[in-house]
Design a protein around this motif. Structure first.
Motif, mmCIF file in Angstrom:
data_model
loop_
_atom_site.group_PDB
_atom_site.id
_atom_site.type_symbol
_atom_site.label_atom_id
_atom_site.label_comp_id
_atom_site.label_asym_id
_atom_site.label_seq_id
_atom_site.Cartn_x
_atom_site.Cartn_y
_atom_site.Cartn_z
ATOM 1 N N GLY A 29 53.059 37.947 24.527
ATOM 2 C CA GLY A 29 53.830 36.771 24.900
ATOM 3 C C GLY A 29 53.420 36.047 26.163
ATOM 4 O O GLY A 29 53.976 34.990 26.466
ATOM 5 N N LYS A 30 52.451 36.586 26.900
ATOM 6 C CA LYS A 30 52.000 35.908 28.121
ATOM 7 C C LYS A 30 50.476 35.878 28.169
ATOM 8 O O LYS A 30 49.818 36.837 27.742
ATOM 9 N N PRO A 31 49.905 34.790 28.730
ATOM 10 C CA PRO A 31 48.443 34.740 28.895
ATOM 11 C C PRO A 31 47.971 35.826 29.865
ATOM 12 O O PRO A 31 48.679 36.181 30.820
ATOM 13 N N ILE A 32 46.780 36.335 29.613
ATOM 14 C CA ILE A 32 46.232 37.408 30.442
ATOM 15 C C ILE A 32 46.211 37.024 31.917
ATOM 16 O O ILE A 32 46.595 37.810 32.791
ATOM 17 N N ILE A 33 45.772 35.800 32.226
ATOM 18 C CA ILE A 33 45.650 35.413 33.630
ATOM 19 C C ILE A 33 47.020 35.343 34.314
ATOM 20 O O ILE A 33 47.141 35.648 35.509
ATOM 21 N N ILE A 34 48.051 34.975 33.579
ATOM 22 C CA ILE A 34 49.399 34.956 34.152
ATOM 23 C C ILE A 34 49.854 36.378 34.440
ATOM 24 O O ILE A 34 50.454 36.663 35.496
ATOM 25 N N ARG A 35 49.574 37.296 33.537
ATOM 26 C CA ARG A 35 49.929 38.695 33.769
ATOM 27 C C ARG A 35 49.212 39.233 35.009
ATOM 28 O O ARG A 35 49.804 39.944 35.827
ATOM 29 N N THR A 36 47.933 38.890 35.167
ATOM 30 C CA THR A 36 47.187 39.307 36.352
ATOM 31 C C THR A 36 47.807 38.701 37.606
ATOM 32 O O THR A 36 48.048 39.387 38.605
#
Length: 247
Positions: A29-36
């Motif tokens: 549900g979230k883009p990888i870069i946002i999770r990072t």
């Protein structure tokens, strides 16, 4: 001041994803870069975030930052043709606000969505003490050296081999010196900041990282990442069921 500098200028060819760079792919549900990014956003010691992004995706990234309410982002700037050039752009941007020589920059790929608060804290503390801090994990595999990929005449002692991770921490004084020296010596594309320091003849301080802190590079990495998030969700659901039914 402590600034997280994320570089996300690549296209992720090894991911074999044609529609968008790997850093923007969704996981649970979230883009990888946002999770990072959220790991630094939520860390109490990190003051700012600077991102060097693939230029034609900057508007898209800014929309994501607004959508997920990431407040610490100070600047999103164009990346470069290589990872090192993106880091270089990000270092120079960070230097505009991190003006104290002892200020710390945490350099991290935009595709490390499984960072922990403890790892970031350990990186910050080691940087304060040594001026450089590179997370590593001991190699669990035997290593062979080959020039052609077909024959080998050299092996390495496994107990002396380590796998580098990120974030890598540096004082601004040290990282600006390294990038200045690289320009003077014609060093144009080191694989990482730690390898730049080593190429310049300077040691870096190592500390033990976390095996789960993967860099998402291949489709297999995506499978592992999705399985990890599924497991965490299932584990939480199962525990709630156990608690609810007093099992």
């Amino acid at each position: 001041m402590i600034t997280a500098m994320l570089f996300a200028g690549g296209v992720g060819r090894r991911m074999k994803e044609a529609e968008m760079p790997k850093q923007f792919l969704n996981v649970a549900g979230k883009p990888i870069i946002i999770r990072t990014m959220m790991h630094f956003e939520n860390h109490p010691a990190v003051d700012d975030i600077v991102i060097a992004c693939k230029e034609d995706w900057i508007d898209y990234l800014n929309d994501l930052i607004a959508k997920y309410d990431i407040k610490k982002v100070r600047a999103v700037i164009p990346g470069g043709e290589t990872g090192y050039q993106s880091i270089h752009n990000g270092v120079l941007e960070t230097a505009k606000v991190a003006t104290n020589p002892d200020d710390i920059i945490l350099i991290c790929d935009g595709v490390r969505p499984m960072l922990s608060e403890e790892l970031i804290t350990n990186c910050i503390e080691a940087t304060k003490k040594y001026g450089t801090a590179v997370p590593v994990t001991p190699s669990i595999d035997s290593l062979l050296y080959s020039e052609d990929g077909e024959t080998c005449g050299k092996s390495y002692k496994r107990s002396s081999m380590y796998i580098t991770q990120a974030p890598q921490g540096y004082t601004m004084e040290k990282i600006l010196w390294a990038h200045s020296e690289a320009e003077k010596r014609g060093i144009t594309n080191p694989v990482s900041s730690s390898e730049l320091f080593i190429e310049l003849g300077h040691d870096v301080h190592l500390f033990i990282g976390e095996r789960t802190n993967i860099k998402v590079t291949t489709p297999e990495d995506m499978d592992f990442l999705r399985a990890s998030f599924f497991y965490k969700h299932f584990k939480k659901f199962a525990q709630e069921e156990f608690d609810r039914n007093d099992i």
